[in-house]
Design a protein around this motif. Structure first.
Motif: not given
Length: 190
Positions: A1-5, A105-107
């Motif tokens: 997954m693409l997790n961005i701030v 599991g998705e940092p």
């Protein structure tokens, strides 16, 4: 997954760029303001707890905010990732978010910070106030306070992500499409 701030001061263009990023990368948008409104409107337990703090004039504790984020994350099935907009606002929130996402599991892949000079922020906020109807966007003292709170309380979050080599700064002045292209270049490097 693409997790961005997506990070930056008020008026930096986070909302404008978020919309474009959500469309291109099929991301779920998480904004704490939206989450608060949802939980308060629906009268959820988290909403009632948040309301109690707000009624007392206190900040909603990080545990409650993280609870709302966790609730939203559980409903993002099928999403390619999450764009966090205006969150985390404190290092404690960033640490709690990391713990939550690492447990799944998705940092966080990275923080993209929009860099905009203060004079430009003031111009943008006032312009936005003319079209949005937001009274706080027309009040010079409130604009000053919001920028100061960002600098004093939220900027340390950037150092938190810098220490993890996840911080990426983009110049937030220029054509919207050029800024979007620069953001996409960073995202595509993850």
């Amino acid at each position: 997954m693409l997790n961005i701030v997506l990070f930056g001061p008020p008026g930096a263009g986070k909302g404008t760029q978020s919309e474009k990023l959500i469309s291109k990368y099929h991301l779920t948008h998480i904004s704490t303001g939206d989450l608060f409104r949802k939980h308060l409107t629906e009268g959820t337990e988290l909403g009632k707890l948040a309301q109690k703090y707000m009624d007392d004039g206190k900040l909603v504790p990080d545990e409650v905010v993280i609870g709302m984020v966790d609730d939203k994350l559980k409903s993002t099935n099928g999403s390619s990732g999450v764009i966090f907009d205006g969150f985390p606002r404190t290092v404690n929130q960033a640490e709690a978010l990391d713990k939550l996402l690492n447990g799944m599991g998705e940092p966080i892949k990275g923080m993209i910070a929009l860099n905009v000079p203060e004079a430009e922020l003031r111009i943008r906020i006032k312009e936005r106030g003319k079209t949005s109807g937001r009274v706080d966007d027309q009040d010079e003292a409130k604009i000053t306070t919001r920028i100061k709170v960002y600098q004093d309380e939220t900027m340390p979050v950037a150092n938190y992500y810098k220490s993890q080599s996840k911080y990426h700064q983009i110049e937030g002045v220029g054509e919207i499409e050029e800024i979007f292209h620069d953001i996409c270049s960073v995202i595509d490097s993850f």
